[in-house]
Design an enzyme around this catalytic site. Structure first.
Site, short mmCIF file in Angstrom:
data_model
loop_
_atom_site.label_atom_id
_atom_site.label_comp_id
_atom_site.label_asym_id
_atom_site.label_seq_id
_atom_site.Cartn_x
_atom_site.Cartn_y
_atom_site.Cartn_z
N ASP A 43 0.77 -1.27 -0.24
CA ASP A 43 -0.12 0.00 -0.01
C ASP A 43 1.02 1.35 0.15
O ASP A 43 0.43 2.13 -0.70
CB ASP A 43 -0.84 -0.06 1.12
CG ASP A 43 -1.76 1.22 1.36
OD1 ASP A 43 -2.62 1.39 0.33
OD2 ASP A 43 -1.55 1.93 2.28
N GLU A 115 -1.91 -5.32 -3.46
CA GLU A 115 -1.04 -4.82 -2.84
C GLU A 115 0.26 -5.57 -2.20
O GLU A 115 1.36 -5.11 -2.22
CB GLU A 115 -1.70 -4.11 -1.83
CG GLU A 115 -2.66 -2.87 -2.03
CD GLU A 115 -3.49 -2.38 -0.86
OE1 GLU A 115 -3.98 -1.19 -1.06
OE2 GLU A 115 -3.64 -3.09 0.15
#
Length: 222
Positions: A43, A115
């Site tokens: 992320d 992610e």
């Protein structure tokens, strides 16, 4: 895994990183780590890449303009869309309960795994390799992000508040389909009775679609 590596454009020197990125918590064990820590890292890598890309794409944009564009590119829905394009769901390692409940199609699982894959590439080959993969997979989304950044629910609320009306109300009017693949129908209503409905695979998506439909109608009527 070779076919998946081809789809993301990266061949792993440490294939155990990719295996971990694709391992959901439902199938983890003391000897088999899940992808949650990689998701956390990925992320942040995605955020840095997109921040840099947005600054380079529009050198005159203000922070106020950049923030919603950034959010549109890194939010879970965007990550899940990219995951679907590379068929990430087909290689996810899931527990039986998640598989039976349609885990390979779930937006949250796909977004989280995307992610984690980003982090795996970063740890395997460094930032530049991760950046190259992200920019390739996100592709034209960066150039057209101005359109995606306009959140319909926020825009609708601003529209009605500017006319001294109460915020719109969102009501679930129907839920169909099996538990692992539900379809929600949401109505958005104003105080004067004006209403639009929309259906989608998540309540959030249905709310956004209903808000967009109502905002379009209101703007056409003015």
């Amino acid at each position: 895994m070779r076919a998946f590596e081809d789809r993301i454009g990266h061949s792993f020197a440490r294939p155990e990183l990719l295996l971990r990125a694709l391992t959901h918590a439902s199938v983890s064990s003391p000897n088999r780590k899940d992808n949650q820590r990689l998701e956390f890292l990925g992320d942040r890598v995605l955020g840095l890449v997109m921040s840099t890309a947005l600054l380079e794409h529009d050198k005159t944009a203000t922070e106020g303009q950049l923030a919603p564009r950034f959010n549109a590119l890194v939010r879970k829905e965007a990550c899940a869309d990219v995951a679907r394009e590379i068929d990430l769901g087909s290689v996810l390692k899931l527990g039986r309960s998640e598989m039976m409940s349609g885990g390979r199609r779930k937006e949250a699982l796909l977004g989280d795994a995307m992610e984690a894959v980003i982090a795996a590439v970063y740890k395997d080959a460094g930032f530049e390799a991760a950046q190259e993969m992200i920019l390739r997979l996100w592709g034209s989304r960066i150039g057209k992000v101005e359109d995606d950044a306009r959140d319909p629910k926020t825009a609708l609320q601003e529209y009605v508040q500017a006319r001294r009306q109460n915020p719109p109300a969102y009501v679930q009017v129907a839920r169909e389909g099996p538990d692992h693949q539900p379809i929600f129908t949401i109505a958005v209503r104003l105080d004067d009775g004006t209403e639009e409905q929309a259906s989608a695979g998540s309540k959030r998506q249905a709310e956004q679609a209903a808000a967009k439909a109502l905002l379009t109608r209101l703007e056409q009527d003015t």
